[in-house]
Design an enzyme around this catalytic site. Structure first.
Site, PDB file in Angstrom:
ATOM      1  N   HIS A   1      -6.210   9.322  18.110  1.00 51.93           N
ATOM      2  CA  HIS A   1      -5.639   9.550  16.777  1.00 51.93           C
ATOM      3  C   HIS A   1      -6.718   9.834  15.734  1.00 51.93           C
ATOM      4  O   HIS A   1      -6.635   9.384  14.611  1.00 51.93           O
ATOM      5  CB  HIS A   1      -4.785   8.341  16.373  1.00 51.93           C
ATOM      6  CG  HIS A   1      -4.092   8.493  15.043  1.00 51.93           C
ATOM      7  ND1 HIS A   1      -3.233   9.528  14.761  1.00 51.93           N
ATOM      8  CD2 HIS A   1      -4.137   7.740  13.914  1.00 51.93           C
ATOM      9  CE1 HIS A   1      -2.780   9.397  13.520  1.00 51.93           C
ATOM     10  NE2 HIS A   1      -3.320   8.327  12.988  1.00 51.93           N
TER      11      HIS A   1
ATOM     12  N   GLY B   1       0.820  -1.210   0.000  1.00 52.73           N
ATOM     13  CA  GLY B   1       0.000   0.000   0.000  1.00 52.73           C
ATOM     14  C   GLY B   1       0.852   1.258   0.000  1.00 52.73           C
ATOM     15  O   GLY B   1       2.085   1.204   0.049  1.00 52.73           O
TER      16      GLY B   1
END
Length: 310
Positions: free
Chosen positions: A177, A10
């Protein structure tokens, strides 16, 4: 020292692998795994870079060969955000991916330090913890949500605003996050004064920086290159710590549960992972209000992960 990058084909994984190939200590082994058949080719490509780091790539359904003997596992596998999606939309796909990877890690390399990059981190880290608990191999000192991107963004944005060298700026970032759970402690940045307006605007920009990139890429992806850099910084911190250096970084870890069972905070890293969770100091009134305002969201995110495994 063996480092495994899971999700290596990725955007984040390839950037991370490139940086690690260049920056891991001499003699390290780098293993790349992804379900995508291109992964051995990514490793072949990187193997031509003249650094003393050996590299192998593995593809297919089973990550076992990449995980065998790993000291550090960095997980970036999953789908990326597209415009209009928030990190919660990622949950439906990425939760299952993290769960199955954690099940393999529990069997193959239960003593490895695990850094989870796959979003939504607030939820995927508790998923991994629950899986490892079920397998009887959970060590809270060795499981981390990688929140380093929030830190490097904060350092960059503060340096830009104040005309400073970003390499010299240190910004503590606590909480979680995503969105409002990201709390940069701008009151603690040394040698810099901010107006109330600057603090409000900077905090919002740091919290929404991921969306800024998603929109700028116009459907072509999310923050992969800066995330690769952030993950490399954290991965190298783990490697140094495992080799006996004392390192302090920020990470989303299981702490003392004061605010939430998982919380991003400064940690002292050592040979066993987290050696000590460090205090994050005094908060300003703005920061206290932001912390109080995020906890319901953060605790909800964590509970979703726990419930997913149960």
């Amino acid at each position: 020292m063996k480092v495994a990058v899971i999700g290596a084909a990725g955007g984040i994984g390839q950037a991370l692998a490139l940086l690690l190939k260049n920056r891991l200590p001499a003699g390290s082994d780098l293993a790349l795994y992804d379900i995508a058949p291109v992964t051995p080719g990514v490793a072949a490509d990187l193997s031509h870079i003249p650094t003393p780091v050996s590299i192998k790539g593995y593809a297919g359904e089973d990550p076992t060969p990449a995980l065998e003997g790993a000291d550090v596992v960095l997980i970036s596998a999953g789908v990326a955000r597209k415009p209009g999606m928030d990190r919660a939309d990622l949950f439906n796909v990425n939760a299952g991916i993290v769960k199955s990877l954690a099940e393999r890690i529990a069997v193959v390399c239960p003593n490895a330090c695990i850094g989870i990059i796959t979003n939504p981190v607030n939820t995927t880290v508790p998923i991994a913890a629950e899986v490892l608990k079920k397998a009887g191999v959970y060590d809270k000192r060795k499981l981390f949500g990688v929140t380093t991107l929030d830190v490097i963004r904060s350092e960059t944005f503060v340096a830009e605003l104040k005309g400073q060298d970003p390499g010299e700026v240190r910004v503590p970032v606590i909480g979680g996050h995503s969105g409002v759970t990201i709390l940069p402690l701008l009151s603690q940045v040394e040698g810099v004064e901010f107006s109330d307006e600057e603090i409000a605007a900077l905090t919002k920009r740091i919290q929404n920086a991921g969306t800024e990139v998603v929109e700028a890429k116009a459907g072509g992806g999310s923050a992969t290159l800066s995330m690769g850099q952030a993950a490399c910084r954290f991965g190298l911190a783990l490697v140094k710590a495992l080799q006996g250096e004392e390192v302090i970084e920020y990470a989303y870890v299981e702490g003392n549960g004061e605010h939430a069972s998982f919380f991003a905070q400064p940690v002292k890293l050592g040979k066993e992972g987290v050696e000590e969770i460090l205090p994050y100091g005094e908060l300003s009134d703005f920061e206290k209000a932001a912390l109080d305002g995020m906890l319901e969201t953060l605790n909800g995110d964590i509970q979703i992960g726990v419930d997913f495994v149960k």
